[in-house]
Write a protein that holds these residues in place. Sequence first.
Motif, PDB file in Angstrom:
ATOM      1  N   GLY A 184       9.929  29.113  36.198  1.00 37.81           N
ATOM      2  CA  GLY A 184      10.617  27.890  36.073  1.00 37.81           C
ATOM      3  C   GLY A 184      10.954  26.977  36.583  1.00 37.81           C
TER       4      GLY A 184
ATOM      5  N   VAL B  82      14.958  20.964  35.755  1.00 40.47           N
ATOM      6  CA  VAL B  82      15.867  21.242  37.142  1.00 40.47           C
ATOM      7  C   VAL B  82      16.190  21.853  38.015  1.00 40.47           C
ATOM      8  CG1 VAL B  82      17.484  19.402  36.872  1.00 40.47           C
ATOM      9  CG2 VAL B  82      16.526  18.702  35.267  1.00 40.47           C
ATOM     10  N   ALA B  83      16.513  22.524  37.242  1.00 44.92           N
ATOM     11  CA  ALA B  83      17.533  23.524  37.879  1.00 44.92           C
ATOM     12  C   ALA B  83      16.466  24.135  38.970  1.00 44.92           C
ATOM     13  CB  ALA B  83      17.832  24.551  37.021  1.00 44.92           C
TER      14      ALA B  83
ATOM     15  N   GLU C  29       5.603  28.607  36.888  1.00 43.95           N
ATOM     16  CA  GLU C  29       5.400  27.588  35.398  1.00 43.95           C
ATOM     17  C   GLU C  29       4.480  28.396  34.955  1.00 43.95           C
ATOM     18  OE1 GLU C  29       7.626  25.003  34.502  1.00 43.95           O
ATOM     19  OE2 GLU C  29       6.018  25.348  33.024  1.00 43.95           O
ATOM     20  N   ARG C  30       5.013  27.460  33.326  1.00 44.74           N
ATOM     21  CA  ARG C  30       4.138  28.138  32.770  1.00 44.74           C
ATOM     22  C   ARG C  30       2.756  27.522  31.886  1.00 44.74           C
ATOM     23  NH1 ARG C  30       7.651  27.009  26.719  1.00 44.74           N
ATOM     24  NH2 ARG C  30       8.668  25.772  28.036  1.00 44.74           N
TER      25      ARG C  30
ATOM     26  N   LEU D  66      22.122  12.091  30.984  1.00 46.63           N
ATOM     27  CA  LEU D  66      22.696  10.944  32.407  1.00 46.63           C
ATOM     28  C   LEU D  66      23.389  12.050  33.131  1.00 46.63           C
ATOM     29  CD1 LEU D  66      25.309   9.020  32.136  1.00 46.63           C
ATOM     30  CD2 LEU D  66      26.248  10.483  30.750  1.00 46.63           C
TER      31      LEU D  66
ATOM     32  N   ARG E 114      13.717  11.742  32.165  1.00 47.29           N
ATOM     33  CA  ARG E 114      13.754  12.922  32.525  1.00 47.29           C
ATOM     34  C   ARG E 114      12.609  12.654  32.896  1.00 47.29           C
ATOM     35  NH1 ARG E 114      16.159  17.427  29.674  1.00 47.29           N
ATOM     36  NH2 ARG E 114      17.447  15.786  28.483  1.00 47.29           N
TER      37      ARG E 114
ATOM     38  N   ILE F 127       5.537  33.648  32.439  1.00 46.20           N
ATOM     39  CA  ILE F 127       6.251  35.209  33.035  1.00 46.20           C
ATOM     40  C   ILE F 127       6.713  35.903  31.814  1.00 46.20           C
ATOM     41  CG2 ILE F 127       8.031  36.861  34.018  1.00 46.20           C
ATOM     42  CD1 ILE F 127       5.404  34.678  35.759  1.00 46.20           C
TER      43      ILE F 127
ATOM     44  N   TRP G 205      14.976  12.149  19.288  1.00 53.25           N
ATOM     45  CA  TRP G 205      14.605  11.634  20.308  1.00 53.25           C
ATOM     46  C   TRP G 205      13.553  10.313  21.476  1.00 53.25           C
ATOM     47  CZ3 TRP G 205      16.707  15.933  23.635  1.00 53.25           C
ATOM     48  CH2 TRP G 205      15.088  16.319  24.524  1.00 53.25           C
TER      49      TRP G 205
ATOM     50  N   ASP H 174      19.952  26.804  32.004  1.00 54.17           N
ATOM     51  CA  ASP H 174      20.058  26.516  30.915  1.00 54.17           C
ATOM     52  C   ASP H 174      19.423  28.179  30.145  1.00 54.17           C
ATOM     53  OD1 ASP H 174      21.066  23.808  30.122  1.00 54.17           O
ATOM     54  OD2 ASP H 174      19.199  23.895  28.803  1.00 54.17           O
TER      55      ASP H 174
ATOM     56  N   GLY I 190      26.764  16.062  28.292  1.00 54.58           N
ATOM     57  CA  GLY I 190      25.707  15.695  28.425  1.00 54.58           C
ATOM     58  C   GLY I 190      25.909  16.088  30.154  1.00 54.58           C
ATOM     59  N   GLN I 191      25.886  17.578  30.131  1.00 52.18           N
ATOM     60  CA  GLN I 191      26.806  18.164  31.204  1.00 52.18           C
ATOM     61  C   GLN I 191      25.592  18.624  32.000  1.00 52.18           C
ATOM     62  OE1 GLN I 191      28.607  17.407  33.777  1.00 52.18           O
ATOM     63  NE2 GLN I 191      29.520  16.697  31.940  1.00 52.18           N
ATOM     64  N   GLY I 192      24.347  19.749  31.478  1.00 51.78           N
ATOM     65  CA  GLY I 192      23.547  20.841  31.214  1.00 51.78           C
ATOM     66  C   GLY I 192      22.999  20.563  32.193  1.00 51.78           C
ATOM     67  N   ALA I 193      21.622  19.428  32.545  1.00 56.40           N
ATOM     68  CA  ALA I 193      21.612  19.176  33.423  1.00 56.40           C
ATOM     69  C   ALA I 193      22.032  19.171  35.026  1.00 56.40           C
ATOM     70  CB  ALA I 193      20.157  17.851  34.092  1.00 56.40           C
ATOM     71  N   ASN I 194      23.407  18.870  34.853  1.00 53.21           N
ATOM     72  CA  ASN I 194      24.654  18.830  36.175  1.00 53.21           C
ATOM     73  C   ASN I 194      24.631  20.091  37.098  1.00 53.21           C
ATOM     74  OD1 ASN I 194      24.644  15.334  36.606  1.00 53.21           O
ATOM     75  ND2 ASN I 194      25.124  15.843  34.218  1.00 53.21           N
TER      76      ASN I 194
HETATM   77  C1  LIG Z   1      18.595  15.854  23.537  1.00 57.57           C
HETATM   78  C2  LIG Z   1      19.750  16.546  25.123  1.00 57.57           C
HETATM   79  C3  LIG Z   1      19.828  15.430  25.637  1.00 57.57           C
HETATM   80  C4  LIG Z   1      20.266  16.006  27.051  1.00 57.57           C
HETATM   81  N1  LIG Z   1      21.220  15.016  27.672  1.00 57.57           N
HETATM   82  C5  LIG Z   1      21.608  15.155  28.652  1.00 57.57           C
HETATM   83  C6  LIG Z   1      22.245  14.654  29.800  1.00 57.57           C
HETATM   84  O1  LIG Z   1      22.539  13.389  29.611  1.00 57.57           O
HETATM   85  N2  LIG Z   1      22.440  15.002  31.050  1.00 57.57           N
HETATM   86  C7  LIG Z   1      22.684  16.430  31.348  1.00 57.57           C
HETATM   87  O2  LIG Z   1      22.467  16.819  32.222  1.00 57.57           O
HETATM   88  N3  LIG Z   1      21.897  17.754  30.578  1.00 57.57           N
HETATM   89  C8  LIG Z   1      21.820  16.777  29.261  1.00 57.57           C
HETATM   90  N4  LIG Z   1      20.707  17.971  27.952  1.00 57.57           N
HETATM   91  C9  LIG Z   1      20.389  18.848  28.827  1.00 57.57           C
HETATM   92  C10 LIG Z   1      19.349  19.317  29.783  1.00 57.57           C
HETATM   93  O3  LIG Z   1      17.661  18.739  28.782  1.00 57.57           O
HETATM   94  C11 LIG Z   1      19.532  20.487  30.151  1.00 57.57           C
HETATM   95  O4  LIG Z   1      20.698  21.378  30.684  1.00 57.57           O
HETATM   96  C12 LIG Z   1      18.415  20.761  31.706  1.00 57.57           C
HETATM   97  O5  LIG Z   1      17.181  20.073  31.369  1.00 57.57           O
HETATM   98  C13 LIG Z   1      18.140  22.237  31.291  1.00 57.57           C
HETATM   99  O6  LIG Z   1      17.672  22.727  32.843  1.00 57.57           O
HETATM  100  P1  LIG Z   1      16.031  23.927  33.312  1.00 57.57           P
HETATM  101  O7  LIG Z   1      16.398  23.633  34.246  1.00 57.57           O
HETATM  102  O8  LIG Z   1      17.443  24.745  32.700  1.00 57.57           O
HETATM  103  O9  LIG Z   1      15.669  24.225  32.193  1.00 57.57           O
HETATM  104  P2  LIG Z   1      14.240  23.276  31.799  1.00 57.57           P
HETATM  105  O10 LIG Z   1      14.469  21.850  32.183  1.00 57.57           O
HETATM  106  O11 LIG Z   1      14.451  23.437  30.363  1.00 57.57           O
HETATM  107  O12 LIG Z   1      13.044  24.034  32.640  1.00 57.57           O
HETATM  108  C14 LIG Z   1      12.800  25.104  31.860  1.00 57.57           C
HETATM  109  C15 LIG Z   1      11.408  25.126  32.832  1.00 57.57           C
HETATM  110  O13 LIG Z   1      10.837  26.487  32.866  1.00 57.57           O
HETATM  111  C16 LIG Z   1       9.470  26.705  32.083  1.00 57.57           C
HETATM  112  N5  LIG Z   1       9.223  28.473  31.090  1.00 57.57           N
HETATM  113  C17 LIG Z   1      10.106  27.912  29.774  1.00 57.57           C
HETATM  114  N6  LIG Z   1       9.323  29.301  30.116  1.00 57.57           N
HETATM  115  C18 LIG Z   1       8.794  29.943  31.360  1.00 57.57           C
HETATM  116  C19 LIG Z   1       8.116  31.485  31.590  1.00 57.57           C
HETATM  117  N7  LIG Z   1       7.785  32.258  30.799  1.00 57.57           N
HETATM  118  N8  LIG Z   1       7.915  31.215  32.460  1.00 57.57           N
HETATM  119  C20 LIG Z   1       7.045  30.722  33.229  1.00 57.57           C
HETATM  120  N9  LIG Z   1       8.015  29.459  33.145  1.00 57.57           N
HETATM  121  C21 LIG Z   1       8.727  28.837  32.128  1.00 57.57           C
HETATM  122  C22 LIG Z   1       9.821  25.772  31.369  1.00 57.57           C
HETATM  123  O14 LIG Z   1       8.016  25.139  30.932  1.00 57.57           O
HETATM  124  C23 LIG Z   1      10.197  24.520  32.349  1.00 57.57           C
HETATM  125  O15 LIG Z   1       9.285  23.838  33.094  1.00 57.57           O
HETATM  126  C24 LIG Z   1      20.105  17.381  27.218  1.00 57.57           C
HETATM  127  C25 LIG Z   1      19.819  17.907  26.209  1.00 57.57           C
HETATM  128  C26 LIG Z   1      18.806  17.865  25.278  1.00 57.57           C
HETATM  129  C27 LIG Z   1      17.963  18.683  24.596  1.00 57.57           C
END
Ligand SMILES: Cc1cc2nc3c(=O)[nH]c(=O)nc-3n(C[C@H](O)[C@H](O)[C@H](O)COP(=O)(O)OP(=O)(O)OC[C@H]3O[C@@H](n4cnc5c(N)ncnc54)[C@H](O)[C@@H]3O)c2cc1C
Length: 407
Positions: free
Chosen positions: A12, A15-16, A35-36, A48, A105, A129, A184, A290, A300-304
């Motif tokens: 993936g 962000v994380a 990455e898919r 945020l 984003r 994957i 959104w 996530d 508003g914490q998930g990305a952080n």
């Molecule tokens: C409406 C909304 C508002 C938000 N506002 C905020 C905010 O203000 N502040 C904040 O901190 N957070 C916010 N968040 C949360 C934030 O978006 C998430 O916490 C963050 O994007 C999680 O990052 P991640 O890297 O864990 O997952 P993701 O960003 O979902 O990335 C996952 C990656 O994995 C890839 N992937 C998926 N499955 C596979 C697979 N099987 N094989 C290979 N690749 C794969 C995807 O394509 C993607 O690139 C918000 C979320 C939403 C829905």
Amino acid sequence: MSVAALEIAVVGCGVAGQAAATFLADAGHRVTVFERFAEPRPLGAGLLLQPTGLAVLRALGLEGQAERLGARIDGLLGRNDLGHTVIDLAYADLHPEAHGVGIHRGALFGLLQERLQRSPAQLVTGAEIVDIERDGGRASVVEAGGRRQGPFNLVVVADGTHSQLRARVMPPARAPLYPWGCIWATIPDHRSFATAPGMLQQRLSGTTTMMGLLPVGQGLATLFWSLPAAALEPGRPIDMDSWRMEALALWPEAAGLIEQVADADGFARATYRHVTLPSWNVGPVLFIGDAAHGTSPQLGQGANLGLLDAYVLAQALAAGTDLAAALALFARRRDPAVRFYRQASHLLTPFFQSDRPLLGWARDALMGVACLAPGLSPIMTTTLAGLRRGWLSTDMLDGEGRYRLGS
Ligand SMILES: Cc1cc2nc3c(=O)[nH]c(=O)nc-3n(C[C@H](O)[C@H](O)[C@H](O)COP(=O)(O)OP(=O)(O)OC[C@H]3O[C@@H](n4cnc5c(N)ncnc54)[C@H](O)[C@@H]3O)c2cc1C
């Protein structure tokens, strides 16, 4: 003492995953990101960044660029349909310089992706994957076409809240869908309606109607609108005329922004999950971001949290004597904050998004007062800033109003 250089797969490139791969590759591990999508891309609109997330970007050398591309946010202001204040929190209550950053984003993704490409990590795109096979202390990833890659000493799963791998690798994990999600859109904000006070603003009516506006820099704002998850199913049409009328009635001052969302295609859709894992890892397979702790975005914490996971993982590998000890250290360091934000998001969400009108009434009656109460206000502001480590424990900002990462 640190764990010797490892072969690491990161699943993936969100962000994380981007941050984890960069930290780990910079630390000397041999990292491959899967990455898919053929072309990695950001999913969704503005978010945020809290002082915690900004501190991780600082460690990656990206904080200044994020501040320049985004919009400074000084607090959160929520009003109900009668104009009464429901939430009013200011980072300045923690330190005069404290603030968050609203950022598109795409802009955050671009910064992290460019930084990842400057690290020695390898990126494999178009690689979905579908399984992870464990063999003793090592694990291989299996692509949708059946191709096996590995074995790796460590597989970091960062495939997001709707992770397919979570149930496969960790069957006791729980990830029920929240009954409400949102649509959104990111729109030009020429008259700086949303940016004027540098606030994330919300308008609420009961628990079924909520609109949010977040300035995200470069003359743009992101507009959020709450909807039941059933209305967000792919292919289900959004009635734009009804939406426009409802939005204008809720927040007439935002007409200039509401009118800019011309059609339903301008909206992206999001559903969220309440993710709980029995542990962060199964042997050499570790979940972060996530995939490990998705919640509703109410706080508003998930990305952080995902950025902090990435930083702490690299630190734990640098401090641990072997992989198992490093992953145990990682879990100990991440557990308190992640548990708090998961619980707090789950507790608060029905007050903002549910079919329970009494909760909306209680929110309107009590939350605005709580924001001013001497005992409660600091808890709410430190929660907003991402600093909590539990219901009774919090980190503080440093003398410059910034979050300082531990080693
Ligand atoms: C409406 C909304 C508002 C938000 N506002 C905020 C905010 O203000 N502040 C904040 O901190 N957070 C916010 N968040 C949360 C934030 O978006 C998430 O916490 C963050 O994007 C999680 O990052 P991640 O890297 O864990 O997952 P993701 O960003 O979902 O990335 C996952 C990656 O994995 C890839 N992937 C998926 N499955 C596979 C697979 N099987 N094989 C290979 N690749 C794969 C995807 O394509 C993607 O690139 C918000 C979320 C939403 C829905």
